[in-house]
Scaffold this motif. Sequence first.
Motif, PDB file in Angstrom:
ATOM      1  N   ALA A  97       0.802  -1.354  -0.035  1.00  0.00           N
ATOM      2  CA  ALA A  97       0.040  -0.122  -0.477  1.00  0.00           C
ATOM      3  C   ALA A  97       0.731   1.210  -0.082  1.00  0.00           C
ATOM      4  CB  ALA A  97      -0.571  -0.247   1.265  1.00  0.00           C
ATOM      5  N   PRO A  98       1.795   1.539   1.145  1.00  0.00           N
ATOM      6  CA  PRO A  98       2.823   2.675   1.055  1.00  0.00           C
ATOM      7  C   PRO A  98       3.020   2.528  -0.584  1.00  0.00           C
ATOM      8  CG  PRO A  98       3.041   1.398   2.535  1.00  0.00           C
ATOM      9  CD  PRO A  98       2.128   0.565   2.211  1.00  0.00           C
ATOM     10  N   VAL A  99       3.872   2.406  -0.775  1.00  0.00           N
ATOM     11  CA  VAL A  99       4.224   1.762  -2.215  1.00  0.00           C
ATOM     12  C   VAL A  99       3.665   2.250  -3.681  1.00  0.00           C
ATOM     13  CG1 VAL A  99       5.791   0.667  -4.041  1.00  0.00           C
ATOM     14  CG2 VAL A  99       5.943   0.277  -1.513  1.00  0.00           C
ATOM     15  N   LEU A 100       2.305   2.071  -3.870  1.00  0.00           N
ATOM     16  CA  LEU A 100       1.637   2.595  -3.998  1.00  0.00           C
ATOM     17  C   LEU A 100       0.350   3.591  -4.078  1.00  0.00           C
ATOM     18  CD1 LEU A 100      -0.452  -1.021  -4.321  1.00  0.00           C
ATOM     19  CD2 LEU A 100       0.434  -0.673  -5.843  1.00  0.00           C
ATOM     20  N   LEU A 101       0.313   3.738  -3.097  1.00  0.00           N
ATOM     21  CA  LEU A 101       0.231   5.065  -3.148  1.00  0.00           C
ATOM     22  C   LEU A 101       1.204   6.258  -3.576  1.00  0.00           C
ATOM     23  CD1 LEU A 101      -1.605   5.193   0.968  1.00  0.00           C
ATOM     24  CD2 LEU A 101      -2.518   5.417  -1.179  1.00  0.00           C
ATOM     25  N   ILE A 102       2.415   6.055  -2.870  1.00  0.00           N
ATOM     26  CA  ILE A 102       3.727   7.582  -3.100  1.00  0.00           C
ATOM     27  C   ILE A 102       3.760   7.316  -5.220  1.00  0.00           C
ATOM     28  CG2 ILE A 102       5.525   5.608  -3.273  1.00  0.00           C
ATOM     29  CD1 ILE A 102       4.909   9.061  -1.759  1.00  0.00           C
ATOM     30  N   TRP A 103       3.055   5.674  -5.882  1.00  0.00           N
ATOM     31  CA  TRP A 103       3.536   6.070  -6.849  1.00  0.00           C
ATOM     32  C   TRP A 103       2.332   6.142  -7.330  1.00  0.00           C
ATOM     33  CZ3 TRP A 103       4.758  -0.096  -7.985  1.00  0.00           C
ATOM     34  CH2 TRP A 103       6.058  -0.021  -8.276  1.00  0.00           C
ATOM     35  N   LEU A 104       1.405   6.657  -6.670  1.00  0.00           N
ATOM     36  CA  LEU A 104      -0.252   7.570  -7.438  1.00  0.00           C
ATOM     37  C   LEU A 104       0.463   9.024  -7.138  1.00  0.00           C
ATOM     38  CD1 LEU A 104      -2.876   7.961  -8.519  1.00  0.00           C
ATOM     39  CD2 LEU A 104      -3.676   7.153  -5.257  1.00  0.00           C
ATOM     40  N   LEU A 105       1.383   9.285  -6.028  1.00  0.00           N
ATOM     41  CA  LEU A 105       1.193  11.023  -5.758  1.00  0.00           C
ATOM     42  C   LEU A 105       2.066  11.013  -6.561  1.00  0.00           C
ATOM     43  CD1 LEU A 105       1.336  11.219  -1.892  1.00  0.00           C
ATOM     44  CD2 LEU A 105      -0.283  11.892  -3.114  1.00  0.00           C
ATOM     45  N   ALA A 106       3.586  10.220  -7.550  1.00  0.00           N
ATOM     46  CA  ALA A 106       3.906  10.265  -8.295  1.00  0.00           C
ATOM     47  C   ALA A 106       3.356  11.366  -9.330  1.00  0.00           C
ATOM     48  CB  ALA A 106       5.708   9.812  -8.126  1.00  0.00           C
ATOM     49  N   LEU A 107       2.342  10.029 -10.078  1.00  0.00           N
ATOM     50  CA  LEU A 107       2.154  10.071 -11.037  1.00  0.00           C
ATOM     51  C   LEU A 107       1.139  10.994 -11.813  1.00  0.00           C
ATOM     52  CD1 LEU A 107       1.057   8.969 -13.926  1.00  0.00           C
ATOM     53  CD2 LEU A 107      -0.907   7.957 -12.381  1.00  0.00           C
ATOM     54  N   VAL A 108       0.412  11.615 -10.167  1.00  0.00           N
ATOM     55  CA  VAL A 108      -0.123  13.003 -10.001  1.00  0.00           C
ATOM     56  C   VAL A 108       0.621  14.242 -10.432  1.00  0.00           C
ATOM     57  CG1 VAL A 108      -1.800  14.301  -8.930  1.00  0.00           C
ATOM     58  CG2 VAL A 108      -2.310  11.853  -9.222  1.00  0.00           C
ATOM     59  N   ALA A 109       1.987  14.671  -9.400  1.00  0.00           N
ATOM     60  CA  ALA A 109       2.459  15.334  -9.556  1.00  0.00           C
ATOM     61  C   ALA A 109       3.399  15.703 -11.281  1.00  0.00           C
ATOM     62  CB  ALA A 109       4.205  14.622  -8.198  1.00  0.00           C
ATOM     63  N   LEU A 110       3.438  14.004 -12.039  1.00  0.00           N
ATOM     64  CA  LEU A 110       3.895  14.372 -13.063  1.00  0.00           C
ATOM     65  C   LEU A 110       3.102  14.740 -14.117  1.00  0.00           C
ATOM     66  CD1 LEU A 110       5.946  11.165 -13.293  1.00  0.00           C
ATOM     67  CD2 LEU A 110       7.274  13.189 -13.666  1.00  0.00           C
ATOM     68  N   LEU A 111       1.897  14.460 -13.943  1.00  0.00           N
ATOM     69  CA  LEU A 111       0.777  14.613 -14.620  1.00  0.00           C
ATOM     70  C   LEU A 111       0.746  16.385 -14.779  1.00  0.00           C
ATOM     71  CD1 LEU A 111      -0.883  12.100 -14.939  1.00  0.00           C
ATOM     72  CD2 LEU A 111       0.668  12.227 -16.874  1.00  0.00           C
ATOM     73  N   SER A 112       0.950  16.566 -13.349  1.00  0.00           N
ATOM     74  CA  SER A 112       0.523  18.313 -13.662  1.00  0.00           C
ATOM     75  C   SER A 112       1.789  18.873 -13.623  1.00  0.00           C
ATOM     76  CB  SER A 112       0.462  18.251 -11.902  1.00  0.00           C
ATOM     77  OG  SER A 112      -1.120  17.601 -11.787  1.00  0.00           O
ATOM     78  N   ALA A 113       2.408  18.387 -13.474  1.00  0.00           N
ATOM     79  CA  ALA A 113       3.992  19.797 -14.426  1.00  0.00           C
ATOM     80  C   ALA A 113       4.177  19.641 -15.523  1.00  0.00           C
ATOM     81  CB  ALA A 113       5.375  18.846 -14.181  1.00  0.00           C
ATOM     82  N   PRO A 114       4.891  20.539 -16.140  1.00  0.00           N
ATOM     83  CA  PRO A 114       5.425  20.706 -17.731  1.00  0.00           C
ATOM     84  C   PRO A 114       6.202  19.558 -17.814  1.00  0.00           C
ATOM     85  CG  PRO A 114       5.412  23.362 -16.070  1.00  0.00           C
ATOM     86  CD  PRO A 114       5.561  21.745 -15.439  1.00  0.00           C
ATOM     87  N   VAL A 115       5.795  19.211 -19.157  1.00  0.00           N
ATOM     88  CA  VAL A 115       6.792  18.574 -19.654  1.00  0.00           C
ATOM     89  C   VAL A 115       8.382  18.365 -19.473  1.00  0.00           C
ATOM     90  CG1 VAL A 115       7.456  17.278 -21.711  1.00  0.00           C
ATOM     91  CG2 VAL A 115       5.057  17.120 -21.258  1.00  0.00           C
ATOM     92  N   GLU A 116       9.133  19.875 -19.553  1.00  0.00           N
ATOM     93  CA  GLU A 116      10.662  19.965 -19.129  1.00  0.00           C
ATOM     94  C   GLU A 116      10.581  19.918 -17.807  1.00  0.00           C
ATOM     95  OE1 GLU A 116       8.214  24.106 -19.739  1.00  0.00           O
ATOM     96  OE2 GLU A 116       8.345  22.079 -20.507  1.00  0.00           O
ATOM     97  N   GLU A 117       9.214  19.799 -17.283  1.00  0.00           N
ATOM     98  CA  GLU A 117      10.027  19.898 -15.526  1.00  0.00           C
ATOM     99  C   GLU A 117      10.090  18.445 -15.149  1.00  0.00           C
ATOM    100  OE1 GLU A 117       8.125  22.752 -13.663  1.00  0.00           O
ATOM    101  OE2 GLU A 117       8.550  24.066 -14.182  1.00  0.00           O
ATOM    102  N   ARG A 118       9.630  17.373 -15.739  1.00  0.00           N
ATOM    103  CA  ARG A 118       9.535  16.185 -15.467  1.00  0.00           C
ATOM    104  C   ARG A 118      10.930  15.235 -15.113  1.00  0.00           C
ATOM    105  NH1 ARG A 118       4.167  14.771 -18.992  1.00  0.00           N
ATOM    106  NH2 ARG A 118       2.884  15.828 -18.324  1.00  0.00           N
ATOM    107  N   ALA A 119      11.527  16.075 -15.573  1.00  0.00           N
ATOM    108  CA  ALA A 119      12.699  14.600 -15.088  1.00  0.00           C
ATOM    109  C   ALA A 119      13.728  15.900 -14.517  1.00  0.00           C
ATOM    110  CB  ALA A 119      13.789  15.230 -16.836  1.00  0.00           C
TER     111      ALA A 119
END
Length: 213
Positions: A97-119
């Motif tokens: 569960a903790p791993v899945l939750l942090i992966w979900l937060l990471a996905l949301v953060a990446l999708l919310s960020a401009p493409v050039e800032e994702r890396a």
Amino acid sequence: MRTDQLVALLAADPAPVRRRAVSRRLGVALAIALPVSAAWMLLAYGLRRDLIEAMFWPMFWVRLLFGAGVALAGFVVVQRLARPGVQVRGAWLGLAAPVLLIWLLALVALLSAPVEERAALVMGHTWRSCAIDIAVVSLPVFAALLWALKGLAPTRPALAGAAAGALAGGAGAMVYALHCPELAAPYIAVWYVAGIALPVVAGALIGPRLLRW
């Protein structure tokens, strides 16, 4: 000695096992090893300079609770695997569960960020050393847990070793979080998970050799 003689010898003078003996043994191992991990982190890396300020940022606590969640779930799994015949069952979900939750937060953060800032969100500034540092900080806990399991009765040594690695890795991540300057969820989802995975893999490999009866 024949099998029936061995069984009779083992059953000749059975002594009751103290309640929660497994949890106590694992707890003693953690009580000894966690301060050692914390001392190593302080000596080798030091606390982050803006720790007080960072404590007011939500992601600081998300990162800390991520490590604590993995460690807590790992403790539940380890203490079940340390006893013959005890099923792990839903405790595996608690570990995931903790791993899945942090992966979900990471996905949301990446999708919310401009493409050039994702890396930059994924790599941060310390990606080269983070996973190894977490694994190194977790070593005292890992060694203490293997010692504790050696005196218990795990019948699935590879799984028991891997669960001990998860508990140690979660504890190491929690301790290392007091030093680490990275707070982005994508960074945590990659490098903290990798740092926890290292002792998990090591435990799975060492367990069958060290923990067999």
